[in-house]
Design a protein around this motif. Structure first.
Motif, short mmCIF file in Angstrom:
data_model
loop_
_atom_site.label_atom_id
_atom_site.label_comp_id
_atom_site.label_asym_id
_atom_site.label_seq_id
_atom_site.Cartn_x
_atom_site.Cartn_y
_atom_site.Cartn_z
N UNK A 158 0.82 -1.21 0.00
CA UNK A 158 0.00 0.00 0.00
C UNK A 158 0.85 1.27 0.00
N UNK A 159 2.15 1.12 0.15
CA UNK A 159 3.02 2.30 0.22
C UNK A 159 3.13 3.00 -1.13
N UNK A 160 3.18 4.32 -1.08
CA UNK A 160 3.46 5.16 -2.24
C UNK A 160 4.74 5.90 -1.93
N UNK A 161 5.82 5.51 -2.58
CA UNK A 161 7.16 5.91 -2.17
C UNK A 161 7.77 6.91 -3.14
N UNK A 162 8.46 7.93 -2.60
CA UNK A 162 9.26 8.84 -3.40
C UNK A 162 10.72 8.61 -3.05
N UNK B 81 11.39 -5.94 -3.36
CA UNK B 81 10.90 -6.38 -2.06
C UNK B 81 9.39 -6.30 -1.93
N UNK B 82 8.78 -5.24 -2.46
CA UNK B 82 7.33 -5.06 -2.33
C UNK B 82 6.80 -4.43 -3.62
N UNK B 83 5.66 -4.89 -4.14
CA UNK B 83 5.09 -4.31 -5.38
C UNK B 83 4.37 -3.00 -5.13
N UNK B 84 5.08 -2.03 -4.60
CA UNK B 84 4.51 -0.72 -4.33
C UNK B 84 4.73 0.19 -5.53
N UNK B 85 4.18 1.44 -5.45
CA UNK B 85 4.45 2.40 -6.51
C UNK B 85 5.57 3.34 -6.08
N UNK B 86 6.50 3.59 -6.99
CA UNK B 86 7.67 4.40 -6.69
C UNK B 86 7.74 5.59 -7.63
N UNK B 87 7.83 6.79 -7.07
CA UNK B 87 8.13 8.00 -7.83
C UNK B 87 9.63 8.22 -7.73
#
Length: 744
Positions: free
Chosen positions: A382-386, A401-407
């Motif tokens: 659930x993380x939205x990472x910059x 490691x995790x299928x999060x979204x990365x900016x």
């Protein structure tokens, strides 16, 4: 032969046997006679004399092949593809394309259309020799020729023009260009390569694609005023026109599509250093795009096509240079930009300013240990990472490691060009090829790989950057036994300096031995007795401890160097960095950061020998999660404000900003912290490292709605460790502290 032919009084060739597919107009007959008079005597040696003259042909084919192979994966099983090669001459393009895609399998029919009977005869001989019966050689005028009836499942997916538009008279060429999107099926590719003589003063389209032009791109596109006059005059002796109006009309045709209906994928400008003579540089361009994307409703809006009122097809009229410039200058200057393909990763940016600040990347790899990051980030899907892009290694680590979204954000566009290349290689290459590129640092044929497979996944600016710097991946030679991607960019400057010191101090055997030993005791013995005294000799440190090298080689700005000096000085900081490492981590096991610096490559593609994305498992997992990345060429503050104002983008939950706040003054730091606070959920976390044990901007975070917490930091030099302090922070140990802040 093609250069001296205009001055030779050769007799007119004998009449050829090739029949013309359709009756020609008077203008068509006159043009055919001119072409046959020129090409007839040299038809049998045409290919041999054009190998060095017509550069860019194979590059155009490779770019088209990359796109088509990507489309081939999703096409219906019963769909059949057709290729039309206008002005195909002897058929060189069609045979050459077979090196980049299976021509017999992927095209049910290929039509080579050319107006010159002698060249058509040579093409028929070629395909008879190859046994390619699906290739049809048609001697016809491209402006009047129509595609034969095809099956309902057949689609014209490729239309190419190889040095043919410049041979067509005005206004015939406009009719031929207009027909291209009508012949192509939706999604079909148009590929053009041709001569072009353009200086900045005659440019009708100042923007090459969305985002503007970088300075290096402009240097490839524009030639001097006198070079333009010379090449236009010289080629006009052969009936070849280098004026940019033909290229401009292609752009004009694309802009006549309805909104979102066309895509310009790649525009390349090059110089053909003919015969190896430095001052003979013939300008050419390659243009690859998709005129129609979605179907009949997005075809050219017929009522919007601008015509020259006084011209009617069939009656040839010579335009003067003034008329050319008047029409194409005033009318086409109204077009503000060319559409580009939608990219999966790269967000639009202003290249005209970004590339002025940076012309290369500073870091080919990331200096922060992702293993420690993962331990404290506690990432969830659930993380939205910059995160700051830097070399891109850690962004890929988070994805693994995790299928999060990365900016992934970086103000330096070249850092993002490098990251795009890594993403494209993971998507389009095998694991072995990925390892060759970024594990070993060189590839046996990077230019072909770039054009034929990676290009379709790269943004236009990233593609042009790597096209102009393809030599970064050159193979080692006897003259240059040590070549590697990691010798380039800012970090490459530091690598070269250390390699020179190792060679000058005759440390090669000691370095090799230290990278192979199996015990920490042996490693420390070699380090302390041989390498440390030479590598960090006071004279060497004094030579390298200057503002220019610190910034361009190590990426350490003056403000950060000041923070470092406050901690006790450069020599103390260096020893506090490396001594704990050599006592606790083996270069032969998991210390891949400094192994790379010493050997210009990673140790192995196993866990611990390289970043995770270069392992087999990492490659496979990350390949399935590439759609979770957005690449921004901008400041963190600007990206955060866009996220805060967007209705479609989720707010941030975590941000990893590395050490870059060490570079800032108070005004910039306040602005960035305020922007992160505005786009972050309550309880969101910001992580950073610093060259200072207690960076001055910690107080700003506390003042602006965050609670600052220490993860760990170094103790003061020569003092016992206190709470949260330890000599070894991670496998890089380059920073004095690691903090995070929680939004209240």
């Amino acid at each position: 032969a093609c250069f001296i032919r205009p001055f030779l009084p050769l007799p007119a060739p004998k009449r050829r046997s090739s029949s013309v597919a359709a009756p020609l107009t008077k203008a068509g007959q006159a043009h055919q006679k001119k072409l046959e008079h020129f090409y007839g005597p040299q038809a049998s040696v045409y290919d041999a004399t054009r190998t060095h003259l017509l550069k860019g042909r194979e590059q155009c084919l490779q770019l088209c092949a990359a796109y088509l192979k990507d489309q081939w994966k999703s096409k219906p099983a019963d769909e059949q593809w057709v290729w039309i090669d206008i002005g195909g001459g002897t058929g060189f393009n069609i045979e050459a394309m077979n090196r980049y895609m299976d021509v017999k399998e992927m095209f049910s029919n290929i039509y080579l259309v050319d107006l010159t009977p002698s060249l058509c005869d040579e093409a028929r001989k070629r395909f008879a020799r190859l046994g390619w019966h699906h290739v049809h050689v048609v001697c016809a005028d491209a402006a009047t020729w129509t595609v034969p009836a095809q099956r309902a499942t057949s689609k014209v997916m490729l239309n190419t023009f190889s040095y043919s538009l410049s041979m067509m008279p005005l206004p015939t060429v406009f009719r031929v260009i207009d027909l291209a999107p009508q012949r192509l099926a939706p999604g079909g590719m148009l590929g053009i390569v041709d001569f072009l003589a353009e200086d900045a003063g005659t440019s009708s389209y100042p923007l090459a694609f969305e985002g503007g032009e970088s300075q290096s791109y402009r240097s490839q596109r524009y030639i001097s005023y006198f070079s333009r006059l010379f090449w236009q005059w010289w080629f006009e002796l052969d009936g070849v026109n280098l004026h940019p109006c033909r290229r401009d009309y292609v752009v004009h045709m694309m802009t006549q599509q309805r909104e979102g209906a066309s895509k310009t994928h790649k525009i390349v400008y090059g110089r053909n250093k003919w015969a190896g003579i430095p001052f003979i540089q013939i300008p050419y361009y390659v243009w690859v795009g998709v005129p129609t994307v979605n179907g009949s409703e997005t075809q050219i809006a017929k009522d919007t096509i601008t015509r020259i009122p006084s011209l009617d097809y069939g009656e040839e009229k010579k335009l003067t240079d003034d008329e050319d410039d008047d029409f194409f200058g005033k009318e086409l200057m109204e077009v503000k930009k060319i559409k580009i393909a939608e990219q999966h990763w790269r967000q639009p940016y202003d290249a005209s300013t970004s590339h002025t600040l940076f012309n290369t990347y500073l870091y080919a790899f990331v200096w922060e240990d992702p293993k420690v990051d993962i331990e404290y980030l506690n990432l969830t899907p659930e993380d939205n990472l910059l995160v700051i892009t830097s070399g891109g290694c850690n962004t890929l680590e988070y994805l693994f490691n995790v299928p999060l979204h990365v900016h992934s954000v970086d103000l330096n566009p070249c850092q993002n060009h490098l990251f795009e290349l890594k993403l494209s290689a993971i998507k389009a290459c095998s694991h072995e090829e990925l390892w060759q590129l970024f594990g070993i640092g060189h590839h046996h044929d990077f230019e072909t790989l770039l054009n034929s497979r990676l290009s379709v996944h790269l943004s236009p600016h990233a593609y042009n950057y790597w096209r102009m710097n393809a030599h970064y991946f050159d193979q080692p030679t006897k003259k240059y036994p040590k070549t590697s991607l990691y010798l380039y960019g800012g970090s490459g400057l530091a690598m070269r300096a250390f390699q020179w010191i190792i060679k000058f101090a005759k440390l090669e055997k000691h370095v090799q031995r230290m990278c192979e030993v199996e015990t920490l005791e042996e490693q420390w013995d070699i380090w302390s007795k041989h390498i440390k005294p030479a590598l960090f000799h006071p004279v060497v440190v004094r030579l390298l401890n200057n503002r220019w090298f610190l910034w361009h080689g190590l990426g350490v700005p003056q403000a950060q160097m000041g923070m470092l000096n406050e901690e006790g000085g450069a020599m103390e900081y260096i020893f506090a960095t490396f001594d704990p490492l050599m006592k606790n981590h083996l270069l032969s096991k998991d210390q891949y950061f400094y192994y790379l610096c010493l050997n210009l490559r990673y140790r192995s593609c196993e866990e611990g020998g390289c970043p995770t994305y270069l392992t087999q498992k990492g490659y496979e997992v990350i390949q399935s999660r590439l759609s979770n990345v957005s690449v921004h060429t901008d400041t963190i503050a600007s990206v955060c404000r866009k996220i805060a104002q967007s209705k479609s983008m989720k707010p941030l939950t975590k941000a990893v900003i590395l050490d870059h706040m060490d570079w800032m003054d108070e005004a910039l730091a306040r602005d960035e912290i305020d922007a992160m606070h505005a786009c972050m959920v309550k309880g969101g976390q910001v992580f950073w490292r610093s060259a200072a044990r207690e960076p001055w901007y910690n107080e700003l975070f506390s003042q602006m709605g965050f609670e600052v917490k220490l993860i760990h930091r170094r103790p003061h030099f020569h003092t016992p460790s206190g709470p949260g302090e330890q000599e070894l922070l991670d496998r890089v140990n380059m920073y004095a502290s690691f903090y995070y802040a929680v939004k209240l």
